[in-house]
Design a protein around this motif. Structure first.
Motif, PDB file in Angstrom:
ATOM      1  N   GLY A 119       0.824  -1.207   0.000  1.00 39.02           N
ATOM      2  CA  GLY A 119       0.000   0.000   0.000  1.00 39.02           C
ATOM      3  C   GLY A 119       0.852   1.248   0.000  1.00 39.02           C
ATOM      4  O   GLY A 119       2.088   1.190  -0.073  1.00 39.02           O
ATOM      5  N   PRO A 120       0.226   2.413   0.102  1.00 32.61           N
ATOM      6  CA  PRO A 120       0.977   3.670   0.054  1.00 32.61           C
ATOM      7  C   PRO A 120       1.807   3.904   1.308  1.00 32.61           C
ATOM      8  O   PRO A 120       1.411   3.538   2.409  1.00 32.61           O
ATOM      9  CB  PRO A 120      -0.126   4.727  -0.089  1.00 32.61           C
ATOM     10  N   ALA A 121       2.986   4.511   1.105  1.00 36.95           N
ATOM     11  CA  ALA A 121       3.847   4.916   2.211  1.00 36.95           C
ATOM     12  C   ALA A 121       3.995   6.431   2.151  1.00 36.95           C
ATOM     13  O   ALA A 121       4.062   7.009   1.065  1.00 36.95           O
ATOM     14  CB  ALA A 121       5.214   4.241   2.105  1.00 36.95           C
ATOM     15  N   PHE A 122       4.039   7.081   3.318  1.00 36.72           N
ATOM     16  CA  PHE A 122       4.080   8.535   3.396  1.00 36.72           C
ATOM     17  C   PHE A 122       5.372   8.980   4.076  1.00 36.72           C
ATOM     18  O   PHE A 122       5.734   8.463   5.134  1.00 36.72           O
ATOM     19  CB  PHE A 122       2.861   9.057   4.162  1.00 36.72           C
ATOM     20  N   LEU A 123       6.055   9.957   3.470  1.00 32.94           N
ATOM     21  CA  LEU A 123       7.341  10.445   3.964  1.00 32.94           C
ATOM     22  C   LEU A 123       7.278  11.955   4.136  1.00 32.94           C
ATOM     23  O   LEU A 123       6.734  12.660   3.274  1.00 32.94           O
ATOM     24  CB  LEU A 123       8.458  10.092   2.968  1.00 32.94           C
ATOM     25  N   ASP A 124       7.839  12.466   5.234  1.00 33.97           N
ATOM     26  CA  ASP A 124       7.822  13.914   5.432  1.00 33.97           C
ATOM     27  C   ASP A 124       9.086  14.454   6.089  1.00 33.97           C
ATOM     28  O   ASP A 124       9.141  15.626   6.456  1.00 33.97           O
ATOM     29  CB  ASP A 124       6.593  14.348   6.239  1.00 33.97           C
ATOM     30  N   ALA A 125      10.123  13.621   6.235  1.00 35.66           N
ATOM     31  CA  ALA A 125      11.384  14.124   6.785  1.00 35.66           C
ATOM     32  C   ALA A 125      11.969  15.150   5.823  1.00 35.66           C
ATOM     33  O   ALA A 125      11.896  14.991   4.599  1.00 35.66           O
ATOM     34  CB  ALA A 125      12.362  12.976   7.014  1.00 35.66           C
ATOM     35  N   GLU A 126      12.564  16.219   6.365  1.00 37.02           N
ATOM     36  CA  GLU A 126      13.037  17.330   5.537  1.00 37.02           C
ATOM     37  C   GLU A 126      14.035  16.889   4.477  1.00 37.02           C
ATOM     38  O   GLU A 126      13.976  17.333   3.323  1.00 37.02           O
ATOM     39  CB  GLU A 126      13.641  18.411   6.426  1.00 37.02           C
ATOM     40  N   THR A 127      14.955  16.014   4.840  1.00 35.92           N
ATOM     41  CA  THR A 127      15.962  15.562   3.882  1.00 35.92           C
ATOM     42  C   THR A 127      15.327  14.770   2.750  1.00 35.92           C
ATOM     43  O   THR A 127      15.678  14.941   1.575  1.00 35.92           O
ATOM     44  CB  THR A 127      17.034  14.708   4.585  1.00 35.92           C
ATOM     45  N   ARG A 128      14.376  13.916   3.092  1.00 33.13           N
ATOM     46  CA  ARG A 128      13.710  13.131   2.049  1.00 33.13           C
ATOM     47  C   ARG A 128      12.894  14.024   1.128  1.00 33.13           C
ATOM     48  O   ARG A 128      12.849  13.813  -0.090  1.00 33.13           O
ATOM     49  CB  ARG A 128      12.822  12.060   2.686  1.00 33.13           C
ATOM     50  N   LEU A 129      12.216  15.012   1.690  1.00 33.26           N
ATOM     51  CA  LEU A 129      11.459  15.940   0.863  1.00 33.26           C
ATOM     52  C   LEU A 129      12.375  16.650  -0.117  1.00 33.26           C
ATOM     53  O   LEU A 129      12.053  16.784  -1.306  1.00 33.26           O
ATOM     54  CB  LEU A 129      10.728  16.957   1.735  1.00 33.26           C
ATOM     55  N   ALA A 130      13.519  17.111   0.363  1.00 29.79           N
ATOM     56  CA  ALA A 130      14.471  17.797  -0.506  1.00 29.79           C
ATOM     57  C   ALA A 130      14.970  16.870  -1.603  1.00 29.79           C
ATOM     58  O   ALA A 130      15.095  17.269  -2.777  1.00 29.79           O
ATOM     59  CB  ALA A 130      15.648  18.326   0.324  1.00 29.79           C
ATOM     60  N   ASN A 131      15.246  15.614  -1.258  1.00 29.41           N
ATOM     61  CA  ASN A 131      15.719  14.653  -2.250  1.00 29.41           C
ATOM     62  C   ASN A 131      14.662  14.392  -3.316  1.00 29.41           C
ATOM     63  O   ASN A 131      14.974  14.330  -4.519  1.00 29.41           O
ATOM     64  CB  ASN A 131      16.108  13.336  -1.576  1.00 29.41           C
ATOM     65  N   TYR A 132      13.419  14.238  -2.891  1.00 32.44           N
ATOM     66  CA  TYR A 132      12.368  13.967  -3.868  1.00 32.44           C
ATOM     67  C   TYR A 132      12.061  15.182  -4.734  1.00 32.44           C
ATOM     68  O   TYR A 132      11.686  15.041  -5.903  1.00 32.44           O
ATOM     69  CB  TYR A 132      11.103  13.455  -3.169  1.00 32.44           C
TER      70      TYR A 132
END
Length: 283
Positions: A242-255
């Motif tokens: 199913g869907p996974a949700f990410l919100d860490a600042e570093t991951r957001l910047a990478n995406y």
């Protein structure tokens, strides 16, 4: 407020943001409880999303924590004022919580950027195309489950028409336009619908051709949901569970970097429409 049995991802996110503000202010849960006239258990339950929080309390806590970012506080207060009345709650208990969280995420976003590798994006799928995709499920869906999944998928499309409709950019790989789910007739109708949707003022469709070569994160589809402020952005990725949700600042910047580089390799909206028209003529 009484504890919730199962907070949604958005409710958990609000609590997590309150925890970030507290931690940036240098307070422990016990110190925050003393400062705010409550106990550490209430702090912990609120920050985990198990307990609800009012708009007034969000503003009070942020003030005591010394947070001066007014737009951020306003966005958190607006989240606190949301009540569990979304249409997706009709599917609680019959679809996964992750599926419901995805609809809630889309509804609360001001902009969406998506990369789809093997399918036309769900928000742009026709009923026949969506049915053909769901019919490939393993194990096969029962007729009742298929109807529920299809109904839910079609309801999600309404976010494109709402009063707060997000600005959407859909990056679709050529592979998704080569796979003929449902056969030529269904595929051709999907392409025609895709062209029609691409003319909307809040929808941009761009094709990533095979000739673009490699690009970051090519093995998976990604949705980047922009919140009312950057701190509330969220990335959603698909997994077999199913869907996974990410919100860490570093991951957001990478995406964000991944999407920027992927969009650079895609065709312009005009050339993308020409590409889709050519594919419609070929099927």
């Amino acid at each position: 407020m009484p504890n919730r049995k199962a907070p949604t991802a958005r409710q958990q996110r609000l609590g997590a943001e309150l925890r970030k503000i507290r931690e940036h202010a240098g307070f422990t849960p016990a110190q925050a409880g003393q400062l705010l006239g409550t106990d550490r258990t209430n702090i912990a339950n609120t920050e985990s999303g198990r307990s609800g929080v009012s708009e007034e309390r969000v503003r009070t806590w942020a003030g005591h924590y010394g947070c001066s970012d007014e737009k951020y506080i306003d966005a958190l207060a607006a989240m606190a004022e949301e009540r569990a009345q979304g249409w997706w709650l009709e599917y609680r208990g019959v679809l996964s919580s992750g599926a419901l969280d995805l609809a809630e995420l889309e509804a609360g976003s001001v902009a969406l950027r998506a990369v789809q590798i093997m399918h036309v994006p769900g928000l742009l799928q026709t009923e026949s195309y969506a049915r053909a995709v769901f019919e490939q499920a393993v194990p096969p869906l029962s007729p009742t489950s298929l109807r529920r999944q299809l109904s839910y998928r079609l309801r999600r499309r309404d976010v494109l028409d709402g009063p707060n409709r997000p600005q959407c950019t859909f990056l679709i790989h050529e592979a998704a336009l080569r796979l003929e789910f449902g056969g030529p007739k269904v595929t051709k109708a999907q392409f025609e619908s895709l062209l029609e949707q691409s003319e909307r003022d809040n929808v941009t469709v761009r094709v990533i051709p095979f000739s673009a070569g490699g690009f970051p994160n090519a093995g998976s589809s990604t949705l980047y949901a922009h919140g009312p402020v950057p701190q509330l952005d969220t990335v959603q990725t698909d997994t077999v569970h199913g869907p996974a949700f990410l919100d860490a600042e570093t991951r957001l910047a990478n995406y964000r970097a991944i999407l920027d580089r992927t969009e650079e390799r895609s065709l312009s909206p005009e050339r993308s429409r020409d590409f889709i028209r050519e594919r419609a003529e070929q099927v």
